[in-house]
Design an enzyme around this catalytic site. Structure first.
Site, PDB file in Angstrom:
ATOM      1  N   TYR A  55     -25.381   5.539  81.694  1.00 29.52           N
ATOM      2  CA  TYR A  55     -24.872   6.853  82.128  1.00 29.52           C
ATOM      3  C   TYR A  55     -24.676   7.791  80.938  1.00 29.52           C
ATOM      4  O   TYR A  55     -24.057   7.440  79.936  1.00 29.52           O
ATOM      5  CB  TYR A  55     -23.548   6.701  82.874  1.00 29.52           C
ATOM      6  CG  TYR A  55     -22.911   8.038  83.196  1.00 29.52           C
ATOM      7  CD1 TYR A  55     -23.440   8.849  84.197  1.00 29.52           C
ATOM      8  CD2 TYR A  55     -21.822   8.515  82.465  1.00 29.52           C
ATOM      9  CE1 TYR A  55     -22.891  10.093  84.479  1.00 29.52           C
ATOM     10  CE2 TYR A  55     -21.262   9.758  82.736  1.00 29.52           C
ATOM     11  CZ  TYR A  55     -21.811  10.538  83.748  1.00 29.52           C
ATOM     12  OH  TYR A  55     -21.275  11.768  84.012  1.00 29.52           O
ATOM     13  N   HIS A  90     -21.844  23.603  81.198  1.00 24.06           N
ATOM     14  CA  HIS A  90     -20.420  23.319  81.383  1.00 24.06           C
ATOM     15  C   HIS A  90     -19.513  24.376  80.742  1.00 24.06           C
ATOM     16  O   HIS A  90     -18.305  24.392  80.997  1.00 24.06           O
ATOM     17  CB  HIS A  90     -20.079  21.943  80.807  1.00 24.06           C
ATOM     18  CG  HIS A  90     -20.552  20.799  81.665  1.00 24.06           C
ATOM     19  ND1 HIS A  90     -21.802  20.759  82.216  1.00 24.06           N
ATOM     20  CD2 HIS A  90     -19.936  19.653  82.061  1.00 24.06           C
ATOM     21  CE1 HIS A  90     -21.953  19.643  82.915  1.00 24.06           C
ATOM     22  NE2 HIS A  90     -20.831  18.957  82.848  1.00 24.06           N
ATOM     23  N   TYR A 128      31.274  22.930  85.300  1.00 27.24           N
ATOM     24  CA  TYR A 128      30.168  22.016  85.008  1.00 27.24           C
ATOM     25  C   TYR A 128      29.256  22.517  83.889  1.00 27.24           C
ATOM     26  O   TYR A 128      28.738  21.722  83.100  1.00 27.24           O
ATOM     27  CB  TYR A 128      29.317  21.794  86.264  1.00 27.24           C
ATOM     28  CG  TYR A 128      29.952  20.932  87.321  1.00 27.24           C
ATOM     29  CD1 TYR A 128      31.241  20.432  87.175  1.00 27.24           C
ATOM     30  CD2 TYR A 128      29.247  20.612  88.476  1.00 27.24           C
ATOM     31  CE1 TYR A 128      31.811  19.638  88.154  1.00 27.24           C
ATOM     32  CE2 TYR A 128      29.808  19.818  89.462  1.00 27.24           C
ATOM     33  CZ  TYR A 128      31.091  19.332  89.293  1.00 27.24           C
ATOM     34  OH  TYR A 128      31.653  18.546  90.264  1.00 27.24           O
ATOM     35  N   ASN A 150     -16.160  15.070  76.862  1.00 23.77           N
ATOM     36  CA  ASN A 150     -15.550  14.227  77.889  1.00 23.77           C
ATOM     37  C   ASN A 150     -14.243  13.637  77.355  1.00 23.77           C
ATOM     38  O   ASN A 150     -14.209  12.529  76.837  1.00 23.77           O
ATOM     39  CB  ASN A 150     -16.537  13.110  78.264  1.00 23.77           C
ATOM     40  CG  ASN A 150     -16.320  12.629  79.679  1.00 23.77           C
ATOM     41  OD1 ASN A 150     -15.266  12.835  80.258  1.00 23.77           O
ATOM     42  ND2 ASN A 150     -17.325  11.971  80.236  1.00 23.77           N
ATOM     43  N   GLU A 183     -16.742  12.901  91.970  1.00 27.60           N
ATOM     44  CA  GLU A 183     -15.467  12.994  91.248  1.00 27.60           C
ATOM     45  C   GLU A 183     -14.433  13.512  92.247  1.00 27.60           C
ATOM     46  O   GLU A 183     -14.127  14.696  92.312  1.00 27.60           O
ATOM     47  CB  GLU A 183     -15.645  13.910  90.035  1.00 27.60           C
ATOM     48  CG  GLU A 183     -16.691  13.341  89.081  1.00 27.60           C
ATOM     49  CD  GLU A 183     -17.187  14.320  88.028  1.00 27.60           C
ATOM     50  OE1 GLU A 183     -16.662  15.452  87.982  1.00 27.60           O
ATOM     51  OE2 GLU A 183     -18.097  13.952  87.263  1.00 27.60           O
ATOM     52  N   ARG A 200      31.313  21.435  80.876  1.00 27.91           N
ATOM     53  CA  ARG A 200      31.735  20.041  80.843  1.00 27.91           C
ATOM     54  C   ARG A 200      30.556  19.071  80.927  1.00 27.91           C
ATOM     55  O   ARG A 200      30.588  17.971  80.360  1.00 27.91           O
ATOM     56  CB  ARG A 200      32.702  19.790  82.001  1.00 27.91           C
ATOM     57  CG  ARG A 200      33.362  18.433  81.949  1.00 27.91           C
ATOM     58  CD  ARG A 200      34.355  18.142  83.074  1.00 27.91           C
ATOM     59  NE  ARG A 200      34.529  19.135  84.092  1.00 27.91           N
ATOM     60  CZ  ARG A 200      34.655  18.860  85.392  1.00 27.91           C
ATOM     61  NH1 ARG A 200      34.591  17.609  85.810  1.00 27.91           N
ATOM     62  NH2 ARG A 200      34.847  19.815  86.272  1.00 27.91           N
ATOM     63  N   PHE A 245     -11.097   9.284  80.878  1.00 30.14           N
ATOM     64  CA  PHE A 245     -10.985  10.743  80.786  1.00 30.14           C
ATOM     65  C   PHE A 245      -9.989  11.318  81.788  1.00 30.14           C
ATOM     66  O   PHE A 245      -9.664  12.495  81.732  1.00 30.14           O
ATOM     67  CB  PHE A 245     -12.350  11.382  81.044  1.00 30.14           C
ATOM     68  CG  PHE A 245     -13.011  10.850  82.287  1.00 30.14           C
ATOM     69  CD1 PHE A 245     -12.517  11.143  83.547  1.00 30.14           C
ATOM     70  CD2 PHE A 245     -14.135  10.043  82.190  1.00 30.14           C
ATOM     71  CE1 PHE A 245     -13.119  10.634  84.692  1.00 30.14           C
ATOM     72  CE2 PHE A 245     -14.750   9.537  83.336  1.00 30.14           C
ATOM     73  CZ  PHE A 245     -14.235   9.835  84.585  1.00 30.14           C
TER      74      PHE A 245
END
Length: 502
Positions: free
Chosen positions: A58, A88, A283, A200, A417, A286, A332
C-alpha cells in the site's frame, strides 16, 4: 534566521514539548543524530527492495485510500507521490501562524527520524534545511479530518519542498520555488513512498497541542496568583488551603494548587481568619484548589499523552527493518489527540469560568464591600462595570468552543476511511479557548489590583510581586479612561507569565 549555535538534536525518541516550543518560537535549529540517519537509510533500503521486487505494498506500489487496489510501478511511482501531494493540498481558510508551521515541521521531522517510514535521507534533510533556514509553508487551517493523518495541512507543507505552493521567508510571501531559491535550496523530486511518508501523520494537531500545553501551563500558574490577589482584595480566608484539609482528599493537583495559593499569600496582612468577617468564603474563593487542581491534573494527563505522540510513528504503512514486515495499520488515527484536546479545552475553560465569578465579586458592592465597580466616583464614572461584561461574553464563547469535536465523525474516501477523529478541529478550538482564558484572567488581574487599592496592609510574597508587575505598566484607575489598552497590557503579562516568573 537566528544567532543560536546550539542545535536541537532529534532522533525520533526524546523530543520534549518544551523543545518543540523552542523550535517553533525561538527558531532553534534542528540537527539529526547519526543513529537517526542510519535508521532512515535502512528503512529506505527496504522500500527500494520492495519496488525492485514489484511487491504489492500500500502506498508504495499502489494508489491511496479507495485506490489501494490499483497497482502503480516504474516511473509512475515518482509521479504518484507528486500527484498525492498536489491532490491533497486542498486546505481552506486562514493560514496557520509561523509558530504552528514550525512546530508541525519539527514534529514531522522527528517522526521520520525514527526510521520506520521509508523516506530518503536527502528528502528528510531538505525538510530540516527548510526549517533551519526559515522557509515557512503557507498552510490553511481547515481541511483535516484527523485520521489518515493531517493529510491536507501536511500536503501544503510538502508542496514547498517541490517548489510549489507558497511560503514566507522573513515575513515575505513568496512562491514555493522563490522561497527555496531565496535561502539557497532547490526543489526536490519525491520517490516511492516519500509523499505518503511526509503527509500521513498527526503533526498538525500535535503541533497545536504542544503549543497549547505550554501556554496552558503558564495560564494556570498565572491564574493561581491572580486568584490569590482577589482573595486579598476581598479579605478571604486562607484556612481553606490548609494542607491537612487537602491531605484527606489527596488529588495531586488540588494539593499543589492549595500549596501555591499559600505561597503566594505568605506574609499577607490582607486576609482574614474563620469567623473574623465570615465563617466561610464563597465557592469561587474557597474552592480554588479543587477547581484549579482538577485543571492541573488534566494538564498533566494531556502533557503525558502529547509527549508520547511527539515521539511516535504515525504514518502508514510502517516498515520494520528488523523483521522485514510492512504493516498497514491505523497509527495515523488522531483519536488520542482529539480526546486530549477536548479534555484540556474543558479544563482550561473552567479557569475562565471561576475567574469571571471572582471578577463579579470584586465589582459588585453587595458582594465585595468595596466601592461599586471599583470606582471612586460611581455614577459619573463606570469604572470596571463593563470589564465584567467582557469576561462574561468570553466565558460564554468558551462554552460553545468546549463542545467536543472528538465525538464527531464523517466517513471519507468512499467509506474506506469510515471513522475519523476530528482531532485537528479539537486542537484548533483548544488554542482559542486558551487565548480566551488568558483574556478573562487579565480582566480579573486588573480588577484585583484596583480593588487592592481600597485596602491597607502588606501583600503576600507572590501577590505583592504580581501587583508590582502590573503597576509598572498600568496605573491605578482614578477616573474613566479607555480600558482596552490596559486590558491588552494585562493580557500580555498573563500570557508571558511575567506576574509569576521574571
Amino acid at each position: 534566521m537566528n544567532n543560536q549555535t546550539q542545535c536541537m538534536k532529534l532522533d525520533g525518541n526524546q523530543l520534549r514539548i518544551e523543545e518543540v516550543v523552542s523550535i517553533a518560537r525561538s527558531a532553534t535549529p534542528i540537527e539529526l543524530t547519526a543513529e537517526a540517519l542510519e535508521n532512515v537509510r535502512r528503512s529506505r533500503a527496504m522500500v527500494e527492495k520492495m519496488v525492485d521486487e514489484k511487491r504489492v505494498v500500500y502506498g508504495i506500489t499502489t494508489g491511496f485510500g479507495k485506490f489501494s487496489d490499483v497497482m502503480v510501478q516504474g516511473e509512475d511511482s515518482s509521479k504518484l507521490q507528486e500527484n498525492l501531494i498536489m491532490s491533497h493540498a486542498c486546505g481552506m481558510g486562514e493560514p496557520y501562524s509561523v509558530e504552528v508551521v514550525r512546530a508541525m515541521m519539527a514534529l514531522r521531522i522527528n517522526a521520520l527520524a525514527k526510521g520506520y517510514s521509508g523516506i530518503r535521507e536527502e528528502t528528510l534533510l531538505h525538510l530540516v534545511e527548510m526549517c533551519n533556514r526559515g522557509v515557512h509553508p503557507v498552510i490553511p487551517q481547515q481541511g483535516s479530518l484527523g485520521a489518515s493523518g493531517d493529510l491536507a495541512p501536511l500536503a501544503h507543507m510538502v508542496l514547498v519542498m517541490l517548489g510549489k505552493g507558497q511560503a514566507t521567508v522573513n515575513g515575505r510571501l513568496l512562491s514555493g520555488a522563490d522561497a527555496l531559491h531565496e535561502v539557497g535550496l532547490s526543489p526536490i523530486r519525491l520517490q516511492a513512498k516519500e509523499g505518503l511518508a511526509l503527509i500521513n501523520g498527526t503533526q498538525a494537531m500535535s503541533a497545536q497541542l504542544a503549543l497549547a500545553l505550554h501556554d496552558s501551563r503558564v495560564v494556570l500558574e498565572s491564574a493561581e496568583v491572580i486568584a490569590a490577589m482577589t482573595i486579598e482584595a476581598l479579605r478571604g480566608i486562607p484556612k481553606a488551603f490548609d494542607p491537612q484539609l487537602h491531605l484527606v482528599r489527596p488529588h495531586p493537583g488540588q494539593q499543589e494548587s492549595a500549596k501555591r495559593l499559600l505561597q503566594h499569600l505568605a506574609g499577607s496582612k490582607r486576609t482574614s481568619e474563620q469567623g473574623e468577617l465570615r465563617v466561610q468564603d464563597p465557592y469561587s474563593l474557597r474552592c480554588i484548589p479543587q477547581v484549579h487542581g482538577a485543571t492541573r491534573d488534566t494538564l498533566e494527563y494531556v502533557w503525558t499523552t502529547v509527549s508520547r505522540e511527539c515521539n511516535s510513528v504515525t504514518d502508514n504503512p510502517i516498515l520494520f527493518t528488523e523483521t522485514g514486515d510492512v504493516i498497514s495499520g491505523g497509527n495515523f488515527h488522531g483519536q488520542p489527540m482529539a480526546f486530549a484536546a477536548d479534555f484540556l479545552a474543558i479544563a482550561i475553560a473552567e479557569l475562565a469560568n471561576i475567574s469571571e465569578r471572582r471578577t463579579e465579586r470584586l465589582v459588585n458592592p453587595q458582594l465585595s464591600g468595596l466601592p461599586g465597580f471599583l470606582t471612586e466616583n460611581g455614577g459619573l464614572h463606570s469604572g470596571f462595570m463593563i470589564t465584567q461584561y467582557v469576561a462574561a461574553s468570553i466565558v460564554s464563547e468558551n462554552k460553545v468552543l468546549c463542545h467536543p469535536a472528538s465525538v464527531d465523525s464523517i466517513p471519507s474516501s468512499a467509506n474506506q476511511e469510515d471513522h475519523v477523529s476530528m482531532g485537528t478541529t479539537a486542537a484548533r478550538k483548544l488554542r482559542t479557548v486558551v487565548a480566551n482564558t488568558t483574556k478573562v484572567l487579565a480582566i480579573e488581574y486588573l480588577a484585583a489590583s484596583q480593588a487592592i487599592e481600597f485596602g491597607t496592609g502588606e501583600l503576600g510574597a507572590g501577590t505583592g510581586r504580581a501587583y508590582e508587575q502590573l503597576r509598572k505598566v498600568i496605573s491605578r484607575l482614578h477616573e474613566d479612561r479607555e480600558m482596552h489598552p490596559d486590558l491588552a497590557a494585562a493580557e500580555d503579562l498573563v500570557q508571558k507569565g511575567t506576574l509569576v516568573w521574571e
